[in-house]
Enzyme design. Structure first.
Site, PDB file in Angstrom:
ATOM      1  N   TYR A  54       0.724  -1.198   0.018  1.00  0.00           N
ATOM      2  CA  TYR A  54       0.133  -0.127   0.043  1.00  0.00           C
ATOM      3  C   TYR A  54       0.781   1.134  -0.077  1.00  0.00           C
ATOM      4  CZ  TYR A  54      -3.626  -2.925   1.821  1.00  0.00           C
ATOM      5  OH  TYR A  54      -4.676  -4.139   2.013  1.00  0.00           O
ATOM      6  N   HIS A  71     -11.835  -4.166  -5.069  1.00  0.00           N
ATOM      7  CA  HIS A  71     -11.261  -4.569  -3.684  1.00  0.00           C
ATOM      8  C   HIS A  71     -12.335  -5.252  -3.012  1.00  0.00           C
ATOM      9  CE1 HIS A  71      -7.893  -3.378  -0.909  1.00  0.00           C
ATOM     10  NE2 HIS A  71      -8.544  -4.031  -0.055  1.00  0.00           N
TER      11      HIS A  71
END
Length: 401
Positions: A129, A275
């Site tokens: 991330y 996601h």
């Protein structure tokens, strides 16, 4: 219990897992509209049956980022795998490696990079991330490179955590969450023995190695919430290129213009993904978003897709809609929670068999032969493609940044 499909693993996992863990992976954001549409839209894509095509030499093999895959499937990054089975990331990685496909280790895995990479006979992929703590990011990239990871999957659709209402009800978060999780654990003895007692340390291995101290579930929730960076931009990816010279895949693309930006940036691949419906409810399903993105950038960049894939038919559908390969998430975690490495291995075998049946009956002898021509414009399929934004021309060479 008889296991004949991924849906059977879901039912088994629900019985084995404490509710806070089952609903954490099973749930989505807000009212879970997108979560449902991921599966429903993909199931409506109609395949075109063809016969008498001599399919005796059918092959699922494909190449991705200079790696040979036995089929166009990779295990995608899923956080906390090690809470679903004893050293879960290690077990899933072994199953993927034995099948000849990639395994992607999550930033927030229980098992650290150095524990998982050695169990594979092929390079591991690593997911990262954009976080406020750039020191952690650099440390993770350096460790991934040292461990021989080949491909970086860079998740860009989490500048802030999604609102997942199920977590507050299940005990993952909310009032008295720790006490509720403890009670759930002791009332689920199979999980308590396999993971609760024998799966320790229950630690975020990649983060602990950087911080120099153990990090548990509460630390996971707090550390991530404080470290997601809403200022993320393409400049951050340029910074990452200073530390990563291998293939980079941008995960979380739903719009053709973002896909074109990824091409201009020089990314090696994208993942068409929402996601798993866990971030923003109400966005397009991956099946709806994929065709326009493929029209915009197919041939300029490798296209992967996830969200809603539950079986081999879904893999074929995604490829026909424009993907080069797919990532699995929930499907393999249910299998992992049920039977560990053997469960994941069996799931991958089921998916392979389902793909072979679908390809045989659609006349596609190879992955390259699975195209839009493999689909029939039935009312269901038309509804999936309805109202998609028109794909404009691909960027000219002069437009590339």
């Amino acid at each position: 219990m008889i296991i004949s499909a991924a849906s059977d693993y879901r039912a088994a996992a629900q019985r084995i897992l404490p509710p806070f863990l089952f609903h954490y992976i099973d749930g989505g954001a807000y009212a879970e509209y997108t979560l449902k549409r991921n599966v429903e839209d993909l199931s409506q894509v109609a395949l075109r049956q063809r016969v008498l095509k001599n399919m005796s030499d059918l092959s699922l093999e494909t190449t991705l980022f200079n790696e040979t895959l036995s089929m166009p499937v990779a295990l995608g990054p899923v956080g906390l795998c090690g809470m679903y089975a004893r050293r879960g990331e290690v077990q899933a990685a072994r199953a993927a490696s034995a099948k000849g496909i990639p395994f992607t280790l999550s930033t927030v895995s229980v098992c650290p990079i150095e524990e998982v990479a050695p169990v594979m006979n092929r390079p591991m992929w690593f997911q990262l991330y954009v976080l406020r703590d750039r020191g952690f990011m650099r440390n993770a990239l350096e460790r991934a490179k040292a461990a021989g990871c080949s491909t970086l999957v860079f998740t860009v659709d989490m500048p802030t955590p999604g609102a997942r209402y199920r977590d507050a009800h299940s005990g993952m978060s909310g009032t008295n969450a720790a006490m509720r999780r403890y009670w759930q654990a002791v009332t689920h003895p199979q999980w308590a023995w396999d993971v609760g007692l024998n799966g320790r340390p229950h630690d975020l291995g990649n983060i602990s190695a950087y911080l120099g101290k153990p990090t548990g579930l509460e630390d996971y929730i707090g550390w991530l919430a404080n470290n997601f960076d809403p200022s993320i931009s393409w400049k951050d990816l340029e910074w990452i290129r200073e530390f990563w010279d291998g293939p980079m895949v941008i995960k979380g693309i739903l719009d053709p213009e973002d896909a074109r930006d990824a091409v201009r940036f020089g990314a090696d691949g994208i993942v068409v993904s929402n996601h798993g419906g866990r971030q923003l409810d109400g966005v397009l399903s991956s099946a709806r978003a994929l065709p326009a993105i493929a029209d915009a950038v197919k041939g300029d960049i490798t296209i992967l897709a996830d969200s809603g894939i539950r079986n081999g038919l879904d893999v074929v559908r995604m490829i026909a809609l424009g993907a080069d390969s797919v990532l699995l998430g929930r499907a393999y975690l249910y299998a992992l929670a049920t039977h560990g490495e053997k469960g994941v291995a069996n799931l991958l075998n089921l998916i392979e068999k389902e793909m072979r049946v679908a390809m045989t009956l659609t006349g596609a002898k190879s992955i390259k032969e699975i195209t839009r021509e493999s689909l029939v414009p039935s009312p269901e399929f038309t509804s999936v493609l309805a109202d998609l934004p028109a794909a404009s021309a691909k960027p000219k060479q002069d437009d590339a940044a």
